[in-house]
Design a protein around this motif. Structure first.
Motif, PDB file in Angstrom:
ATOM      1  N   LEU A   1      -3.510  11.341   1.249  1.00  0.00           N
ATOM      2  CA  LEU A   1      -3.957  10.830   2.545  1.00  0.00           C
ATOM      3  C   LEU A   1      -3.634  11.807   3.673  1.00  0.00           C
ATOM      4  O   LEU A   1      -2.224  12.211   3.743  1.00  0.00           O
TER       5      LEU A   1
ATOM      6  N   GLU B   1     -11.087   2.733   2.694  1.00  0.00           N
ATOM      7  CA  GLU B   1      -9.925   3.719   2.420  1.00  0.00           C
ATOM      8  C   GLU B   1      -9.536   3.515   0.792  1.00  0.00           C
ATOM      9  O   GLU B   1      -9.121   4.589   0.267  1.00  0.00           O
ATOM     10  N   LEU B   2      -9.545   2.444   0.464  1.00  0.00           N
ATOM     11  CA  LEU B   2      -9.227   2.176  -1.165  1.00  0.00           C
ATOM     12  C   LEU B   2     -10.049   2.695  -1.874  1.00  0.00           C
ATOM     13  O   LEU B   2      -9.579   3.816  -2.989  1.00  0.00           O
TER      14      LEU B   2
ATOM     15  N   TRP C   1       9.229   5.544  -1.021  1.00  0.00           N
ATOM     16  CA  TRP C   1       7.909   5.773  -1.480  1.00  0.00           C
ATOM     17  C   TRP C   1       8.141   6.529  -2.626  1.00  0.00           C
ATOM     18  O   TRP C   1       7.388   5.777  -3.681  1.00  0.00           O
TER      19      TRP C   1
ATOM     20  N   ALA D   1       0.933   5.219  -0.054  1.00  0.00           N
ATOM     21  CA  ALA D   1      -0.043   6.403   0.473  1.00  0.00           C
ATOM     22  C   ALA D   1      -0.079   7.440  -0.696  1.00  0.00           C
ATOM     23  O   ALA D   1       1.061   7.786  -1.102  1.00  0.00           O
ATOM     24  N   THR D   2      -1.364   7.689  -1.091  1.00  0.00           N
ATOM     25  CA  THR D   2      -1.408   8.596  -1.940  1.00  0.00           C
ATOM     26  C   THR D   2      -1.173  10.251  -1.279  1.00  0.00           C
ATOM     27  O   THR D   2      -1.204  10.556  -0.135  1.00  0.00           O
TER      28      THR D   2
ATOM     29  N   LEU E   1       0.651  -1.078   0.093  1.00  0.00           N
ATOM     30  CA  LEU E   1      -0.007  -0.013  -0.031  1.00  0.00           C
ATOM     31  C   LEU E   1       0.874   1.102  -0.053  1.00  0.00           C
ATOM     32  O   LEU E   1       1.627   1.406   0.827  1.00  0.00           O
TER      33      LEU E   1
ATOM     34  N   TRP F   1      -4.977   5.113  -0.850  1.00  0.00           N
ATOM     35  CA  TRP F   1      -3.767   4.223  -1.198  1.00  0.00           C
ATOM     36  C   TRP F   1      -3.766   3.659  -2.552  1.00  0.00           C
ATOM     37  O   TRP F   1      -4.906   3.539  -3.214  1.00  0.00           O
ATOM     38  N   TYR F   2      -2.532   3.517  -3.029  1.00  0.00           N
ATOM     39  CA  TYR F   2      -2.207   2.905  -4.351  1.00  0.00           C
ATOM     40  C   TYR F   2      -1.929   1.410  -3.775  1.00  0.00           C
ATOM     41  O   TYR F   2      -1.153   1.155  -3.016  1.00  0.00           O
TER      42      TYR F   2
ATOM     43  N   PHE G   1       0.830   8.188   8.109  1.00  0.00           N
ATOM     44  CA  PHE G   1       0.909   7.439   6.931  1.00  0.00           C
ATOM     45  C   PHE G   1       1.273   8.299   5.847  1.00  0.00           C
ATOM     46  O   PHE G   1       1.223   7.737   4.756  1.00  0.00           O
TER      47      PHE G   1
END
Length: 190
Positions: free
Chosen positions: A18, A141-142, A166, A14-15, A12, A147-148, A23
């Protein structure tokens, strides 16, 4: 009830959207994901605490940097060991004290004597705490775009520069995600 497709062993990432300080730009390896919930460890949060300072005998086996990583905000007083074993679960004799999670990546029983695993370990990281989600929480959350989800590689566990993980994980994607790696830390400064 909706069937949950397992994401165990995936990352996962984090975009930028987020908004949870735990995170921010995190890369989480999912160690378990099913209808009961999800559990993972943040791979890119090294602490200044040496592994040998808290787990006798494991310090010599931990990869560089030989420090404990903050695995997430849950149970910070507990430790998880994640290791890569060359050959993974397909090897003829998986070592005692190692449980496969995905491919060559597995969990280490930190109660076992370190010498049982010493010869078999390709890399080892120790995490204080973990990231956890209840049933359906991660899926929500997705959907929200937090998250990607991307494939993990065994080298993610032992990235020599964890603070750059990241960007590195995003950069290796063969899609528009690779461009997200250049997203500035603070877009208001552009």
């Amino acid at each position: 009830m909706t069937e949950v497709s397992s994401l165990t062993g995936r990352l996962l990432v984090a975009t930028p959207a987020l908004a949870d300080r735990h995170f921010d730009r995190a890369v989480v390896l999912l160690l378990d994901h099913d209808a009961e919930g999800s559990l993972g460890v943040v791979l890119n949060r090294p602490t200044p605490v040496g592994v040998g300072d808290i787990l006798e005998g494991w310090g010599e086996l931990a990869g560089d940097p030989g420090v404990v990583f903050q695995g997430g905000p849950v149970s910070l007083d507990s430790a998880l060991g994640v290791a890569v074993i060359p050959g993974g679960p397909g090897c003829a004799d998986p070592p005692l004290g190692w449980r496969p999670v995905h491919g060559a990546i597995g969990l280490v029983d930190l109660e076992a004597p370190p010498e049982l695993l010493a010869a078999a370990l390709g890399s080892l990281r120790i995490f204080a705490g973990y990231a956890g989600w209840g049933p359906g929480q991660l899926e929500e959350e997705l959907v929200q775009g937090a998250w990607y989800v991307v494939e993990s590689e065994p080298g993610d566990i032992s990235a020599p520069r964890p603070e750059g993980l990241w960007r590195a994980v995003l950069r290796r994607q063969r899609s528009e995600l690779a461009m997200i790696a250049t997203y500035p830390d603070d877009p208001s400064l552009n």
